[in-house]
Design a protein around this motif. Structure first.
Motif, short mmCIF file in Angstrom:
data_model
loop_
_atom_site.label_atom_id
_atom_site.label_comp_id
_atom_site.label_asym_id
_atom_site.label_seq_id
_atom_site.Cartn_x
_atom_site.Cartn_y
_atom_site.Cartn_z
N LEU A 58 0.83 -1.21 0.00
CA LEU A 58 0.00 0.00 0.00
C LEU A 58 0.86 1.25 0.00
O LEU A 58 0.60 2.21 -0.74
CB LEU A 58 -0.93 0.00 1.21
CG LEU A 58 -1.82 1.24 1.39
CD1 LEU A 58 -2.75 1.39 0.18
CD2 LEU A 58 -2.62 1.14 2.68
N LEU A 59 1.93 1.24 0.81
CA LEU A 59 2.84 2.39 0.85
C LEU A 59 3.54 2.57 -0.50
O LEU A 59 3.72 3.70 -0.98
CB LEU A 59 3.88 2.19 1.96
CG LEU A 59 3.34 2.25 3.39
CD1 LEU A 59 4.45 1.90 4.39
CD2 LEU A 59 2.79 3.64 3.70
N LEU A 64 4.12 5.55 -5.56
CA LEU A 64 4.13 5.54 -7.02
C LEU A 64 3.11 6.53 -7.59
O LEU A 64 3.39 7.24 -8.56
CB LEU A 64 3.84 4.13 -7.52
CG LEU A 64 4.15 3.84 -9.00
CD1 LEU A 64 5.63 4.08 -9.28
CD2 LEU A 64 3.78 2.40 -9.34
N VAL A 65 1.94 6.59 -6.98
CA VAL A 65 0.90 7.53 -7.42
C VAL A 65 1.38 8.97 -7.23
O VAL A 65 1.18 9.83 -8.11
CB VAL A 65 -0.41 7.28 -6.65
CG1 VAL A 65 -1.41 8.41 -6.92
CG2 VAL A 65 -1.01 5.95 -7.06
N GLY A 69 1.97 11.79 -10.16
CA GLY A 69 1.37 13.12 -10.13
C GLY A 69 2.41 14.21 -10.31
O GLY A 69 2.20 15.18 -11.06
N ALA A 70 3.56 14.06 -9.63
CA ALA A 70 4.64 15.03 -9.79
C ALA A 70 5.20 15.01 -11.20
O ALA A 70 5.57 16.05 -11.76
CB ALA A 70 5.74 14.74 -8.77
N GLU A 71 5.25 13.82 -11.81
CA GLU A 71 5.76 13.71 -13.18
C GLU A 71 4.86 14.45 -14.17
O GLU A 71 5.34 15.00 -15.16
CB GLU A 71 5.89 12.24 -13.58
CG GLU A 71 6.19 11.99 -15.05
CD GLU A 71 7.44 12.68 -15.55
OE1 GLU A 71 7.54 12.89 -16.78
OE2 GLU A 71 8.34 12.99 -14.73
N LEU A 72 3.55 14.49 -13.91
CA LEU A 72 2.66 15.26 -14.77
C LEU A 72 3.04 16.73 -14.76
O LEU A 72 3.00 17.41 -15.80
CB LEU A 72 1.21 15.08 -14.31
CG LEU A 72 0.58 13.71 -14.56
CD1 LEU A 72 -0.83 13.67 -13.98
CD2 LEU A 72 0.54 13.39 -16.05
N VAL A 238 8.44 16.63 -4.68
CA VAL A 238 7.83 16.06 -3.47
C VAL A 238 8.56 16.55 -2.23
O VAL A 238 7.94 16.94 -1.23
CB VAL A 238 7.84 14.52 -3.54
CG1 VAL A 238 7.37 13.92 -2.22
CG2 VAL A 238 6.96 14.03 -4.69
N TYR A 239 9.89 16.54 -2.28
CA TYR A 239 10.67 17.01 -1.14
C TYR A 239 10.39 18.47 -0.84
O TYR A 239 10.28 18.88 0.32
CB TYR A 239 12.16 16.81 -1.42
CG TYR A 239 13.07 17.41 -0.36
CD1 TYR A 239 13.21 16.81 0.88
CD2 TYR A 239 13.78 18.59 -0.62
CE1 TYR A 239 14.03 17.35 1.85
CE2 TYR A 239 14.61 19.14 0.35
CZ TYR A 239 14.73 18.52 1.57
OH TYR A 239 15.54 19.08 2.53
#
Length: 258
Positions: A58-59, A64-65, A69-72, A238-239
């Motif tokens: 799950l983590l 990965l999700v 999202g950041a890659e978009l 993300v960071y």
């Protein structure tokens, strides 16, 4: 099986990069991620009903999700940067962001691509070369960039300005703004040249440093190493979000204590 296949593909990709290009920065982190996926896939096969394995999965899916999202955002910035590079609107200043030196003093392909784009877009404006010296380098990046451009004799020395004190993107942009005297230039009078994968974050840091009206242009990245740089950029986004949340919490805590 999904994690085993995905992890195996990542390891294979990193191996090809190592064979074709030698040691590439950040490849070790991608390799570690691939190995972690393979390990997770093995645990799922061995202990399919064990609760800790389901929690780990799950983590992993959540992570990965988030990265997707950041890659978009990175991809959208890349498209915007390509559009900016296609525009040859005259500006007062072109800023070329450094990307680090390999082996202490040598130009990377990424940096050469940025300088080549700056040359292509040059129309007589001042060109600010932004890059300092980290503890792993033996030369100041702005000096190396200037030497490369002067050898090509397409941009005169009197139009080169060196920003020699920065070691990251935020410092690149904030130091450049200070070089310009903290002036508020009209929109479209500053062009920032970076790599396509770096455009989204650059635009936001530029606005935070007082260069909100700047046009961000992205140079094309070598296809073989582009996935590594996109991964690095998504992790940086993300960071940055997590660090900003921590800073906001600390600020609220100080206000409550005050």
């Amino acid at each position: 099986m999904f994690w085993l296949i995905l992890g195996g593909l990542i390891i294979l990709y990193c191996l090809v990069v190592r064979i074709r290009l030698g040691r590439v920065r950040f490849a070790a982190i991608a390799t570690a991620g691939g190995l972690a996926m393979i390990l997770l896939g093995g645990l799922i096969l061995l202990f399919p009903y064990w609760l800790p394995v389901w929690i780990l999965q799950l983590l992993a899916v959540t992570g990965l999700v988030i990265l997707c999202g950041a890659e978009l955002m990175v991809f959208a910035g890349s498209l915007s940067g390509k559009a900016g590079a296609a525009s040859k609107q005259p500006v007062q200043y072109t800023v070329v962001l450094g990307s680090g030196l390999k082996k202490g003093s040598q130009m990377t392909s990424t940096l050469i691509e940025r300088l080549s784009l700056a040359e292509k877009l040059y129309q007589g404006e001042y060109v600010i070369l932004s890059g300092g010296q980290t503890r792993h380098e033996t030369a100041v990046e702005a000096d190396v960039m200037a030497q490369w451009l002067l050898k090509r004799e397409k941009i005169p020395a009197q139009h080169l300005l060196l920003e020699r004190g920065s070691v990251n993107t935020r410092q690149n942009l904030c130091n450049t703004h200070r070089m310009l005297g903290d002036q508020s230039l009209p929109a479209g009078q500053v062009r920032i040249v970076t790599s396509d994968f770096h455009c989204w974050r650059t635009a936001r840091l530029a606005a935070a440093c007082g260069l909100s009206g700047a046009t961000v242009c992205g140079s094309r990245t070598m296809a073989l190493i582009a996935p590594l740089y996109h991964l690095r950029e998504t992790l940086a986004i993300v960071y940055g979000v997590l660090r900003r949340d921590d800073a906001q919490k600390n600020t609220r805590g100080e206000k409550e204590q005050g």
